[in-house]
Design a protein around this motif. Sequence first.
Motif, PDB file in Angstrom:
ATOM      1  N   GLN A  50       4.754  -9.355 -10.086  1.00 49.19           N
ATOM      2  CA  GLN A  50       3.332  -9.121 -10.308  1.00 49.19           C
ATOM      3  C   GLN A  50       2.567  -9.090  -8.989  1.00 49.19           C
ATOM      4  OE1 GLN A  50       1.667  -8.490 -13.173  1.00 49.19           O
ATOM      5  NE2 GLN A  50       3.607  -8.415 -14.261  1.00 49.19           N
ATOM      6  N   MET A  51       2.964  -9.929  -8.045  1.00 53.21           N
ATOM      7  CA  MET A  51       2.269  -9.957  -6.756  1.00 53.21           C
ATOM      8  C   MET A  51       2.422  -8.626  -6.046  1.00 53.21           C
ATOM      9  SD  MET A  51       0.473 -12.364  -5.434  1.00 53.21           S
ATOM     10  CE  MET A  51      -0.602 -12.362  -4.003  1.00 53.21           C
ATOM     11  N   VAL A  52       3.626  -8.066  -6.092  1.00 55.38           N
ATOM     12  CA  VAL A  52       3.862  -6.783  -5.433  1.00 55.38           C
ATOM     13  C   VAL A  52       3.137  -5.657  -6.171  1.00 55.38           C
ATOM     14  CG1 VAL A  52       5.616  -5.075  -4.869  1.00 55.38           C
ATOM     15  CG2 VAL A  52       6.059  -7.497  -4.437  1.00 55.38           C
ATOM     16  N   LEU A  53       3.267  -5.627  -7.501  1.00 54.67           N
ATOM     17  CA  LEU A  53       2.682  -4.541  -8.277  1.00 54.67           C
ATOM     18  C   LEU A  53       1.163  -4.556  -8.213  1.00 54.67           C
ATOM     19  CD1 LEU A  53       4.993  -4.579 -11.442  1.00 54.67           C
ATOM     20  CD2 LEU A  53       4.979  -2.914  -9.576  1.00 54.67           C
ATOM     21  N   LEU A  54       0.576  -5.732  -8.427  1.00 59.45           N
ATOM     22  CA  LEU A  54      -0.881  -5.810  -8.443  1.00 59.45           C
ATOM     23  C   LEU A  54      -1.453  -5.782  -7.039  1.00 59.45           C
ATOM     24  CD1 LEU A  54      -1.396  -8.493 -11.246  1.00 59.45           C
ATOM     25  CD2 LEU A  54      -1.584  -6.019 -11.433  1.00 59.45           C
ATOM     26  N   GLY A  55      -0.754  -6.410  -6.097  1.00 57.17           N
ATOM     27  CA  GLY A  55      -1.272  -6.437  -4.737  1.00 57.17           C
ATOM     28  C   GLY A  55      -1.323  -5.063  -4.099  1.00 57.17           C
ATOM     29  N   TYR A  56      -0.313  -4.245  -4.375  1.00 58.66           N
ATOM     30  CA  TYR A  56      -0.275  -2.906  -3.802  1.00 58.66           C
ATOM     31  C   TYR A  56      -0.852  -1.847  -4.745  1.00 58.66           C
ATOM     32  CZ  TYR A  56       2.626  -4.385   0.128  1.00 58.66           C
ATOM     33  OH  TYR A  56       3.092  -4.980   1.269  1.00 58.66           O
ATOM     34  N   GLY A  57      -0.742  -2.088  -6.047  1.00 60.32           N
ATOM     35  CA  GLY A  57      -1.122  -1.051  -6.998  1.00 60.32           C
ATOM     36  C   GLY A  57      -2.595  -1.005  -7.331  1.00 60.32           C
ATOM     37  N   VAL A  58      -3.289  -2.147  -7.258  1.00 63.82           N
ATOM     38  CA  VAL A  58      -4.697  -2.197  -7.628  1.00 63.82           C
ATOM     39  C   VAL A  58      -5.537  -2.152  -6.358  1.00 63.82           C
ATOM     40  CG1 VAL A  58      -6.491  -3.517  -8.797  1.00 63.82           C
ATOM     41  CG2 VAL A  58      -4.154  -3.545  -9.678  1.00 63.82           C
ATOM     42  N   SER A  59      -6.317  -1.109  -6.199  1.00 65.72           N
ATOM     43  CA  SER A  59      -7.166  -0.956  -5.021  1.00 65.72           C
ATOM     44  C   SER A  59      -8.377  -0.114  -5.387  1.00 65.72           C
ATOM     45  CB  SER A  59      -6.396  -0.311  -3.868  1.00 65.72           C
ATOM     46  OG  SER A  59      -7.246  -0.080  -2.768  1.00 65.72           O
ATOM     47  N   LEU A  60      -9.520  -0.508  -4.862  1.00 65.61           N
ATOM     48  CA  LEU A  60     -10.744   0.265  -5.064  1.00 65.61           C
ATOM     49  C   LEU A  60     -11.052   1.164  -3.876  1.00 65.61           C
ATOM     50  CD1 LEU A  60     -13.019  -2.500  -6.641  1.00 65.61           C
ATOM     51  CD2 LEU A  60     -11.579  -0.832  -7.793  1.00 65.61           C
ATOM     52  N   ASP A  61     -10.208   1.096  -2.860  1.00 65.69           N
ATOM     53  CA  ASP A  61     -10.404   1.964  -1.696  1.00 65.69           C
ATOM     54  C   ASP A  61      -9.859   3.354  -2.005  1.00 65.69           C
ATOM     55  OD1 ASP A  61     -11.494  -0.094  -0.212  1.00 65.69           O
ATOM     56  OD2 ASP A  61      -9.535  -0.769   0.500  1.00 65.69           O
ATOM     57  N   ILE A  62     -10.644   4.376  -1.693  1.00 67.26           N
ATOM     58  CA  ILE A  62     -10.242   5.763  -1.890  1.00 67.26           C
ATOM     59  C   ILE A  62     -10.049   6.400  -0.526  1.00 67.26           C
ATOM     60  CG2 ILE A  62     -10.832   7.951  -2.964  1.00 67.26           C
ATOM     61  CD1 ILE A  62     -10.446   5.699  -4.941  1.00 67.26           C
ATOM     62  N   ARG A  63      -8.823   6.757  -0.218  1.00 63.82           N
ATOM     63  CA  ARG A  63      -8.509   7.411   1.050  1.00 63.82           C
ATOM     64  C   ARG A  63      -7.660   8.651   0.787  1.00 63.82           C
ATOM     65  NH1 ARG A  63      -9.451   4.327   5.587  1.00 63.82           N
ATOM     66  NH2 ARG A  63      -8.003   5.627   6.775  1.00 63.82           N
ATOM     67  N   HIS A  64      -7.657   9.545   1.766  1.00 59.89           N
ATOM     68  CA  HIS A  64      -6.843  10.763   1.706  1.00 59.89           C
ATOM     69  C   HIS A  64      -7.151  11.579   0.442  1.00 59.89           C
ATOM     70  CE1 HIS A  64      -4.639   9.234   5.133  1.00 59.89           C
ATOM     71  NE2 HIS A  64      -4.392   8.121   4.478  1.00 59.89           N
ATOM     72  N   VAL A  65      -8.441  11.779   0.178  1.00 57.88           N
ATOM     73  CA  VAL A  65      -8.857  12.610  -0.952  1.00 57.88           C
ATOM     74  C   VAL A  65      -8.457  14.052  -0.648  1.00 57.88           C
ATOM     75  CG1 VAL A  65     -10.817  13.419  -2.313  1.00 57.88           C
ATOM     76  CG2 VAL A  65     -10.784  11.070  -1.448  1.00 57.88           C
ATOM     77  N   PRO A  66      -7.696  14.708  -1.525  1.00 60.99           N
ATOM     78  CA  PRO A  66      -7.274  16.096  -1.255  1.00 60.99           C
ATOM     79  C   PRO A  66      -8.476  17.043  -1.264  1.00 60.99           C
ATOM     80  CG  PRO A  66      -6.621  15.417  -3.466  1.00 60.99           C
ATOM     81  CD  PRO A  66      -7.133  14.195  -2.784  1.00 60.99           C
ATOM     82  N   LEU A  67      -8.613  17.803  -0.194  1.00 59.69           N
ATOM     83  CA  LEU A  67      -9.782  18.672  -0.008  1.00 59.69           C
ATOM     84  C   LEU A  67      -9.318  20.095   0.259  1.00 59.69           C
ATOM     85  CD1 LEU A  67     -12.951  18.591   0.386  1.00 59.69           C
ATOM     86  CD2 LEU A  67     -12.464  18.465   2.834  1.00 59.69           C
TER      87      LEU A  67
END
Length: 378
Positions: free
Chosen positions: A34-51
């Motif tokens: 759970q630490m790995v899945l939630l720590g890496y999988g849940v993020s509110l940062d949006i980067r590298h938006v395809p343009l």
Amino acid sequence: MKLRRLSAIAYKETLQVWRDPRSLAVALLMPAMQMVLLGYGVSLDIRHVPLCVYDQEQSQISRALVADFTDGGWFDVVSRLPDEPALRAAMDRGTCAGALTIPVDFTRVLTSTGAANVQIVFDGTDANTTNIATGYAQAIIAQASADFQSRWGQAHALPAPTRGVVDLEPRVWFNEGLDSRNFIVPGVVAVILALVGSQLTSLTVAREWERGTMEQLISTPVTALEMMFGKLAPYFLIGMLDAAFCLAATVFWFHVPFRGNLLALTVTTGLFALVVLGIGYLLSVRIHNQVGASQVALLVTLLPTTMLSGYTFPLDQMPLAVQAISLIVFARYYVTILRAVFLKGSPLAWLAAPVFALVVTACIIIWLAARAFRKRLD
């Protein structure tokens, strides 16, 4: 309450956990997963938006504007399109989340008037990504516009304004980089404790009923309190070890700053563990089936912890009725404490309100759990 009888129940429960592979998997493997899945999988940062880019002019200035979008890592140019139909088709296929259009007379208008228009269109099917990406685009355009205006003013020998200028210099405290991982990962500890603690203790008494050993326990002189504390003691130790592992991973693996007091964190973690374990034990006493007790425990602990604790969704943005319901969600207070201790370094005295709420909740749950067990077979 006799210590000898309590320790005997605790020893018996420890042996059952040790001999049960499923319980060991829940206790040892689930926190790490759970630490790995939630720590890496849940993020509110949006980067590298395809343009996608439709640059009708292909000039040095237009290419510099496109480079401004990609330099910060917020956008990635995935396709340069030749015409408007190709842009629409790329948006429809989902090739890009945004499309930047630069008109054919962009440089001429910009150099002659000091101002020019460009268009950026976003796919609004994902509202959260669109809102954040729009903010990124506005900031990039504002910076590029300020640079263009400065160069245009110098080229036309216009003096810089000396009156009526206000410069905003924002400062962010506690989470200086606005990294959502620092905001989310401490709350992961609450989710893991709620999941592991409730799942383990929801099987304790129900297991005795299913295995037919409840009659032997009832025939012994052990009291209800001795039964409860003896059953919960091994799981409390397991829960604190899991919490120590998760908190250490939060600091040393995910590099979330820890600015608070370790004693305050330990005390509040112990209170939260008591609440979660007490809920699991209460359900195990009331529901004589391991599967049923486990499912209800999952519903009662994990769902409120993830949805109504402020772990992922800000409570102050929810309707007032939902905010009122969240006041009885025990995880809300622990998540508040975790973030205050980690990011703000708040001492225990400044956390009196959430700590008091946890103490009251723990007392109520333990009292209900102790009264729930009756030494009879009906």
